[in-house]
Design a protein around this motif. Sequence first.
Motif, PDB file in Angstrom:
ATOM      1  N   ALA A 680       0.970  -1.256  -0.009  1.00 23.80           N
ATOM      2  CA  ALA A 680       0.049   0.112  -0.052  1.00 23.80           C
ATOM      3  C   ALA A 680       0.948   1.190  -0.164  1.00 23.80           C
ATOM      4  O   ALA A 680       1.756   1.298   0.879  1.00 23.80           O
ATOM      5  CB  ALA A 680      -0.927  -0.021   1.347  1.00 23.80           C
ATOM      6  N   SER A 681       0.593   2.285  -0.777  1.00 20.79           N
ATOM      7  CA  SER A 681       1.110   3.376  -0.855  1.00 20.79           C
ATOM      8  C   SER A 681       0.600   4.773  -0.983  1.00 20.79           C
ATOM      9  O   SER A 681      -0.713   4.711  -1.405  1.00 20.79           O
ATOM     10  CB  SER A 681       2.268   3.242  -2.019  1.00 20.79           C
ATOM     11  N   TRP A 682       1.164   5.855  -0.552  1.00 18.53           N
ATOM     12  CA  TRP A 682       0.246   7.086  -0.439  1.00 18.53           C
ATOM     13  C   TRP A 682       1.257   8.423  -0.798  1.00 18.53           C
ATOM     14  O   TRP A 682       2.338   8.418  -0.265  1.00 18.53           O
ATOM     15  CB  TRP A 682      -0.444   7.227   0.682  1.00 18.53           C
ATOM     16  N   ASP A 683       0.717   9.063  -1.716  1.00 21.41           N
ATOM     17  CA  ASP A 683       1.422  10.496  -1.967  1.00 21.41           C
ATOM     18  C   ASP A 683       1.198  11.126  -0.889  1.00 21.41           C
ATOM     19  O   ASP A 683       0.110  11.642  -0.504  1.00 21.41           O
ATOM     20  CB  ASP A 683       1.211  10.991  -3.280  1.00 21.41           C
ATOM     21  N   VAL A 684       2.226  11.938  -0.268  1.00 20.73           N
ATOM     22  CA  VAL A 684       2.021  13.046   0.725  1.00 20.73           C
ATOM     23  C   VAL A 684       2.271  14.214   0.575  1.00 20.73           C
ATOM     24  O   VAL A 684       3.441  14.435  -0.195  1.00 20.73           O
ATOM     25  CB  VAL A 684       2.871  12.409   2.147  1.00 20.73           C
ATOM     26  N   PRO A 685       1.445  15.345   0.578  1.00 22.75           N
ATOM     27  CA  PRO A 685       1.578  16.374   0.463  1.00 22.75           C
ATOM     28  C   PRO A 685       2.408  17.182   1.462  1.00 22.75           C
ATOM     29  O   PRO A 685       2.711  16.577   2.560  1.00 22.75           O
ATOM     30  CB  PRO A 685       0.277  17.304   0.677  1.00 22.75           C
ATOM     31  N   ALA A 686       3.368  18.079   0.956  1.00 17.79           N
ATOM     32  CA  ALA A 686       4.306  18.701   1.881  1.00 17.79           C
ATOM     33  C   ALA A 686       3.804  19.509   2.961  1.00 17.79           C
ATOM     34  O   ALA A 686       4.112  20.920   2.945  1.00 17.79           O
ATOM     35  CB  ALA A 686       5.522  19.406   0.989  1.00 17.79           C
ATOM     36  N   ASP A 687       2.839  19.252   3.586  1.00 14.46           N
ATOM     37  CA  ASP A 687       2.128  20.134   4.629  1.00 14.46           C
ATOM     38  C   ASP A 687       1.965  19.466   5.942  1.00 14.46           C
ATOM     39  O   ASP A 687       1.546  18.217   6.010  1.00 14.46           O
ATOM     40  CB  ASP A 687       0.682  20.390   4.143  1.00 14.46           C
ATOM     41  N   PRO A 688       2.440  19.918   7.185  1.00 15.57           N
ATOM     42  CA  PRO A 688       2.219  19.052   8.363  1.00 15.57           C
ATOM     43  C   PRO A 688       0.856  18.769   8.717  1.00 15.57           C
ATOM     44  O   PRO A 688       0.754  17.844   9.463  1.00 15.57           O
ATOM     45  CB  PRO A 688       3.098  20.416   9.239  1.00 15.57           C
ATOM     46  N   ALA A 689       0.037  19.468   8.196  1.00 16.17           N
ATOM     47  CA  ALA A 689      -1.498  19.314   8.586  1.00 16.17           C
ATOM     48  C   ALA A 689      -1.913  18.032   8.023  1.00 16.17           C
ATOM     49  O   ALA A 689      -2.823  17.309   8.524  1.00 16.17           O
ATOM     50  CB  ALA A 689      -2.311  20.177   8.328  1.00 16.17           C
ATOM     51  N   GLU A 690      -1.076  17.345   7.156  1.00 23.72           N
ATOM     52  CA  GLU A 690      -1.625  16.038   6.490  1.00 23.72           C
ATOM     53  C   GLU A 690      -1.049  14.790   7.194  1.00 23.72           C
ATOM     54  O   GLU A 690      -1.670  13.959   6.830  1.00 23.72           O
ATOM     55  CB  GLU A 690      -1.044  16.060   5.037  1.00 23.72           C
ATOM     56  N   VAL A 691      -0.362  15.044   8.093  1.00 23.44           N
ATOM     57  CA  VAL A 691       0.338  13.921   8.726  1.00 23.44           C
ATOM     58  C   VAL A 691      -0.779  13.109   9.539  1.00 23.44           C
ATOM     59  O   VAL A 691      -0.772  12.084   9.553  1.00 23.44           O
ATOM     60  CB  VAL A 691       1.421  14.455   9.849  1.00 23.44           C
ATOM     61  N   ALA A 692      -1.803  13.663  10.014  1.00 28.46           N
ATOM     62  CA  ALA A 692      -2.903  12.867  10.700  1.00 28.46           C
ATOM     63  C   ALA A 692      -3.663  12.074   9.838  1.00 28.46           C
ATOM     64  O   ALA A 692      -3.803  10.975  10.105  1.00 28.46           O
ATOM     65  CB  ALA A 692      -3.697  14.019  11.603  1.00 28.46           C
ATOM     66  N   GLY A 693      -3.916  12.567   8.699  1.00 29.52           N
ATOM     67  CA  GLY A 693      -4.781  11.839   7.690  1.00 29.52           C
ATOM     68  C   GLY A 693      -3.730  10.628   7.256  1.00 29.52           C
ATOM     69  O   GLY A 693      -4.602   9.589   6.843  1.00 29.52           O
ATOM     70  N   VAL A 694      -2.595  10.910   7.018  1.00 28.74           N
ATOM     71  CA  VAL A 694      -1.787   9.666   6.496  1.00 28.74           C
ATOM     72  C   VAL A 694      -1.598   8.675   7.488  1.00 28.74           C
ATOM     73  O   VAL A 694      -1.737   7.492   7.384  1.00 28.74           O
ATOM     74  CB  VAL A 694      -0.339  10.285   6.231  1.00 28.74           C
ATOM     75  N   ARG A 695      -1.837   9.047   8.937  1.00 25.52           N
ATOM     76  CA  ARG A 695      -1.540   8.207   9.960  1.00 25.52           C
ATOM     77  C   ARG A 695      -2.740   7.569  10.055  1.00 25.52           C
ATOM     78  O   ARG A 695      -3.028   6.013  10.283  1.00 25.52           O
ATOM     79  CB  ARG A 695      -1.304   9.076  11.229  1.00 25.52           C
ATOM     80  N   ALA A 696      -3.803   7.937   9.764  1.00 27.19           N
ATOM     81  CA  ALA A 696      -5.291   7.305   9.790  1.00 27.19           C
ATOM     82  C   ALA A 696      -5.322   6.304   8.811  1.00 27.19           C
ATOM     83  O   ALA A 696      -5.898   5.259   8.888  1.00 27.19           O
ATOM     84  CB  ALA A 696      -6.308   8.368   9.799  1.00 27.19           C
ATOM     85  N   GLU A 697      -4.818   6.691   7.481  1.00 23.13           N
ATOM     86  CA  GLU A 697      -4.788   5.798   6.508  1.00 23.13           C
ATOM     87  C   GLU A 697      -3.884   4.607   6.590  1.00 23.13           C
ATOM     88  O   GLU A 697      -4.096   3.217   6.426  1.00 23.13           O
ATOM     89  CB  GLU A 697      -4.427   6.552   4.992  1.00 23.13           C
ATOM     90  N   ALA A 698      -3.021   4.654   7.384  1.00 20.53           N
ATOM     91  CA  ALA A 698      -2.020   3.513   7.558  1.00 20.53           C
ATOM     92  C   ALA A 698      -2.658   2.608   8.522  1.00 20.53           C
ATOM     93  O   ALA A 698      -2.651   1.583   8.546  1.00 20.53           O
ATOM     94  CB  ALA A 698      -0.746   4.164   8.184  1.00 20.53           C
ATOM     95  N   ALA A 699      -3.478   3.190   9.503  1.00 23.74           N
ATOM     96  CA  ALA A 699      -4.112   2.482  10.543  1.00 23.74           C
ATOM     97  C   ALA A 699      -5.167   1.719   9.845  1.00 23.74           C
ATOM     98  O   ALA A 699      -5.213   0.465  10.209  1.00 23.74           O
ATOM     99  CB  ALA A 699      -4.577   3.294  11.563  1.00 23.74           C
ATOM    100  N   ARG A 700      -5.921   2.087   8.889  1.00 27.20           N
ATOM    101  CA  ARG A 700      -6.868   1.449   8.338  1.00 27.20           C
ATOM    102  C   ARG A 700      -6.161   0.350   7.444  1.00 27.20           C
ATOM    103  O   ARG A 700      -6.940  -0.827   7.390  1.00 27.20           O
ATOM    104  CB  ARG A 700      -7.786   2.458   7.334  1.00 27.20           C
TER     105      ARG A 700
END
Length: 800
Positions: A680-700
């Motif tokens: 599974a892979s995700w592109d991450v925007p260069a915005d610290p605010a996106e860290v929480a969303g990425v963390r939630a995707e990883a948990a799912r």
Amino acid sequence: MDALSAGSRDESGRREEAALLVVDTQGRIAAWSPGAERMLGYTADSALGRRAADLLAPGEFPPLTGGHWQGTLSVRRMSGRCVDVVASARRAADGWEWQFTPRSAEGLSSQVEDQALCDWLLSQSSVALAVYDSDLRCVRQNEAMRRLTGVSDEDRSGRGLVALLHGTDIRGCEARMRRVLQTGRAEDDFLVRGRTPADPEHSRLFSFSASPVRDRRGRIMGVCTTVSDITGARRGQERLALLNEASTYIGSTLDVARTAQELIDLAVPRLADFATVDLLESLLSGDDPVTGPVTGDAVLRRVAQQSVVKGAPESVTGVGEVDVYSAHSPPAQCLASGRSVLHSVMDGVIRRWMADDPARAEKIRTFGFHSWLIVPVTARGATLGVVVFGRWRRQESFDDEDVSLAEELVARAAVCLDNARRFTRERAAARALQRSLLPRRLPEPSAVETASRYVPASPRLGVGGDWYDVIPLSGARVALVIGDAAGLGLHAAATMGQLRSAVRTLADVDLAPDELLTQLDDLVIRLSAESGTYDTVDGVAEEVGATCIYAVYDPISGHCSLASAGHPAPMVVHPDGTAASLPLPAGPRLGVGGLPFETLDVEVPESGVLAFFTDGLFQSGTRADDDGLGMLARALATSADSLEVRCDRILDTLLPNGADGDDAALLLVQPRRLDADRVASWDVPADPAEVAGVRAEAARQLEEWGLTEIGFVTELVVSELVTNAIRYGATPIRLRLIHDRTLICEVSDASSTAPHLRRARVCDEGGRGLLLVAQLTDRWGSRQHARGKTIWCEQALGGG
């Protein structure tokens, strides 16, 4: 000899016939020839029955002793006048045979010379001579023949060769003598072996010459033989020939058992009928042997034996078995004294040995052993074992000359055995070092299935420097390595160990194949310079260090990246069974320096096989780019077989008798693809605010994979790595989770700046992210690539 039967010439030049007569044991004339009637005037009727002394002048009758007499006499004609004659007498069965020849002034000198020559031949000549009649019955023999054979004139007279010699060659000798009678041509220097009454215990070798004996008219009357005893000379020649052969035959290899077998192969049957070589156990293991004599009971291992009978049925101990000799046995006494011992079967020592060892005693009685010669095997002051020589078919016992010969043979073999022992020890050490450096068991990553074989070099060459390895890398990838260090022996094994360690270290850095070989090339050059094998003035290596292939397989993409340093290209086997070599640029060998390496990227088909190998896989004389590759391709062709079966089939095809030269390594690899639903892979925007969303995707995603028990740690790791990438890296940023045997978390960005793990101070606000990742995961690291870097970490499934 012709003077005894020849007539003389009268004044008219006519040949006068000699007078022949026979005198019986009573001294009376029993036979009277026509020649006697013409010479003396008496008719046969008037001569027969008269006393022979009446024909001689008073006082002329000679004293007859021995078997022959010759000289001059004065005889009385019927007219009463006395004449001088040359007379000869020879003992016959019923009296004496006489011959009178008229004496003349010219003939007297010739007869005297003939008489002197005859006397010299019969009494003073050193050449043994005998004369045989046409029936091969002995007529005369000289004094040298009597001394040689020990047979008197009385025992020889009228008898054939059987009175002189006893042996299997007698009939052949008689056949040659008959051929001389038939052809009139001499037979020179033919050999006859037999025993004489003078030495009935030993068989001796004689050189015979036979020539025809002719009368004045050229008729063949018999055979004259001359005999020479050449036993000593021939034994000396045979001994020198045997020692000369031993100098080139013994020690052809550095194998203890082979060297021992070479020794007794020379000794049997030329010296003994049965021979064994028993060595101390320490010699076979390569340990230092005992210095000086070995006392007490001797425990020896049989390493070689030979017999005049196939299979050596005389032996009670088989090759490779251990035999225990009691302290009073001849082999143990030989080891204790350090000197050769000579025994006959009737010796007290042998009888005691037979009494203590019934099985050996039965063999001795069955085969009729009668003589034993036991020689210690010593070299450089150390005792190695004993060699036992025995005779049972040959009738002669061992003598002092045999002892001297056996000691010289064993001494030459002992040095070779000690050299073989030293080689065995060094080779054992090298093999132990090599085994410790080669992987005992290859890892079993999910990315590949592997099977491997290593075939050591032949014992005479020692260990080699071939090696292979399978190294797990980050991102579920795997590194495949095969190489060949130059040379043989401890140096090659040590070099191989250094290279293998260096490759593993460089693989942890996660370098590309061409970059890794460049680093390895620099290392080989430095090692060569340190060891003195690199010419730093000219800048070229005197000894090329090694060849190597380094490959990296990615199970997610199915691609394999390879680079070669002068090594044979691997072969790829497609699912349909066809095999072909990869078009991999060879590249320079390690240690050359200054030349680049090229990387080949290929997609390995599913269910395909990669075959890595060293050039030792091909027998000497078979080129790796010719018939050898064709044979390898055919051996790999059957896709239904397992990798292990394929390995065995390849070795059976290419190395049916083992490695006859260099060592060989083979590594078969069957790559596996990682299922797409396990990545599974995700592109991450260069915005610290996106860290929480990425963390939630990883948990799912973890919940979907059933890995919720490690979800908390994973969320912390993802949060720290993504935050670091946003803060210190460059876009694009990407997060990838890989569900393999571990959970792999990777964060990639476009920056090439490598992360640095440090311990934050108490007052620092940051600097704890990587330290936290390192403590929460099993492994972590970073790798560079063309588009930046990737920071990765691994977690064991199941938490903890």
